[in-house]
Enzyme design. Structure first.
Site, PDB file in Angstrom:
ATOM      1  N   ASP A 199      -0.339  -3.762   6.198  1.00  0.00           N
ATOM      2  CA  ASP A 199      -1.045  -3.225   7.370  1.00  0.00           C
ATOM      3  C   ASP A 199      -2.507  -3.670   7.382  1.00  0.00           C
ATOM      4  OD1 ASP A 199       1.316  -1.964   7.975  1.00  0.00           O
ATOM      5  OD2 ASP A 199       0.563   0.080   7.734  1.00  0.00           O
ATOM      6  N   ASP A 233       5.523   4.959   5.241  1.00  0.00           N
ATOM      7  CA  ASP A 233       6.373   4.032   5.991  1.00  0.00           C
ATOM      8  C   ASP A 233       6.507   2.681   5.279  1.00  0.00           C
ATOM      9  OD1 ASP A 233       3.570   3.719   6.801  1.00  0.00           O
ATOM     10  OD2 ASP A 233       4.288   2.325   8.333  1.00  0.00           O
ATOM     11  N   HIS A 234       5.871   2.541   4.105  1.00  0.00           N
ATOM     12  CA  HIS A 234       5.982   1.319   3.302  1.00  0.00           C
ATOM     13  C   HIS A 234       6.630   1.559   1.938  1.00  0.00           C
ATOM     14  CE1 HIS A 234       3.446  -1.116   6.079  1.00  0.00           C
ATOM     15  NE2 HIS A 234       3.174   0.125   6.480  1.00  0.00           N
ATOM     16  N   HIS A 248       1.286   3.990   1.876  1.00  0.00           N
ATOM     17  CA  HIS A 248       1.739   4.804   3.015  1.00  0.00           C
ATOM     18  C   HIS A 248       3.266   4.957   3.013  1.00  0.00           C
ATOM     19  CE1 HIS A 248      -2.207   4.132   5.461  1.00  0.00           C
ATOM     20  NE2 HIS A 248      -2.286   5.158   4.639  1.00  0.00           N
ATOM     21  N   HIS A 259       0.845  -1.198   0.000  1.00  0.00           N
ATOM     22  CA  HIS A 259       0.000   0.000   0.000  1.00  0.00           C
ATOM     23  C   HIS A 259       0.876   1.241   0.000  1.00  0.00           C
ATOM     24  CE1 HIS A 259       0.641  -0.453   4.335  1.00  0.00           C
ATOM     25  NE2 HIS A 259       0.061   0.704   4.578  1.00  0.00           N
ATOM     26  N   HIS A 273      -7.731  -0.786   5.183  1.00  0.00           N
ATOM     27  CA  HIS A 273      -6.729   0.141   5.747  1.00  0.00           C
ATOM     28  C   HIS A 273      -6.510   1.271   4.739  1.00  0.00           C
ATOM     29  CE1 HIS A 273      -3.160   1.426   7.946  1.00  0.00           C
ATOM     30  NE2 HIS A 273      -2.420   1.297   6.864  1.00  0.00           N
ATOM     31  N   HIS A 311       4.308  -4.459  10.663  1.00  0.00           N
ATOM     32  CA  HIS A 311       4.732  -3.814  11.913  1.00  0.00           C
ATOM     33  C   HIS A 311       4.892  -4.815  13.049  1.00  0.00           C
ATOM     34  CE1 HIS A 311       4.106   0.505  10.826  1.00  0.00           C
ATOM     35  NE2 HIS A 311       3.243  -0.015   9.969  1.00  0.00           N
TER      36      HIS A 311
END
Ligand code: ZN
Ligand code: FE
Length: 257
Positions: free
Chosen positions: A132, A61-62, A59, A57, A115, A170
């Site tokens: 996530d 942080d990915h 985001h 996805h 998400h 995570h």
């Protein structure tokens, strides 16, 4: 090459993200590189060339490390069909396969929106990279989707073989267990998982992978049709039904802390 052993290495990023690295021979494929710095260090340490990147996805942080890794290694990149994913990624959706031919790997793509609206998971070789969407003993926040969509995602993942290893985005397992025990204080599989996780974390080890079977036994978001979970939801919100409504109540409960 395909007969060479496949190894999975967790690369820690930021405070609690994992970039999963698959190693076969001298090649690596990675999942969700939010930061290129620890990935470059791992590739160097292991002496690997980066062949492919899988993105679950959009985001930051990915995907935050993708551009620099693309520039340095020019890997094949697969990701969801979403304008927020870099344009050089091959867009994949439900029923597609992400083929990493030079590593002898191929993954079925599962669409699991909730998400984010375009979140995907990659399933193959006895593993699922769930980003996530599914965490160990938890699920992602509903930023762009509904409880019904997350319920459908949980059902889709629960239908994978029970032995499937779950690699999520995570290290949230310990805090997820604390919450899950509020929902199901009597769940023995959950109590056992929590003590295992505390032991692993005290030694600095990842709590992952878990398995789909472990999650069905102990993750309340995969147990929204189990009587104990439905009853816990009904105590908070009288009259809620099993399934999506129960998932919505426990997701909201967890969001409130
Ligand atoms: Zn996310
Ligand atoms: Fe994340």
């Amino acid at each position: 090459m395909p007969e060479a052993e496949l190894k999975i290495v967790p690369i820690a990023a930021f405070s609690d993200n994992y970039v999963w690295l698959m190693q076969r021979g001298s090649l690596a494929a990675i999942v969700d590189p939010g930061d290129h710095v620890p990935v470059l260090a791992a590739l160097k340490r292991l002496g690997l060339d980066l062949a492919a990147i899988l993105l679950t996805h959009h985001h930051a942080d990915h995907i935050g490390g993708v551009a620099e890794l693309k520039r340095r290694y020019d890997p094949l990149v697969f990701g969801p069909d979403d304008a927020r994913i870099p344009e050089y990624a091959v867009r994949v959706g439900e029923g597609d396969r992400a083929r990493l031919d030079n590593m002898g790997l191929s993954f079925d793509v599962l669409e699991v929106p909730a998400h984010t609206r375009s979140h995907i998971a990659f399933f193959g070789h006895g593993m699922v990279f769930s980003g996530d969407t599914l965490f160990s003993i938890g699920c992602g926040k509903l930023f762009e989707g509904t409880p019904g969509q997350m319920q459908a995602a949980m059902d889709k993942l629960a239908a994978l073989p029970a032995t499937t290893k779950v690699y999520c985005g995570h290290e949230y397992t310990a805090s997820n267990c604390v919450f899950a025990l509020k929902v199901e204080p009597q769940n023995d599989a959950l109590k056992k998982r929590y003590s295992e996780v505390r032991e692993l974390r005290s030694r600095g080890k990842a709590s992952l992978p878990s398995t789909i079977g472990d999650e069905i036994a102990a993750n309340p978001f995969m147990r929204t049709r189990c009587e104990s979970v439905v009853r816990a939801a009904q105590k908070r919100s009288p009259g809620v039904q099993a399934g999506a409504e129960t998932l919505g109540v426990i997701r909201h409960w967890k969001d409130q802390g």
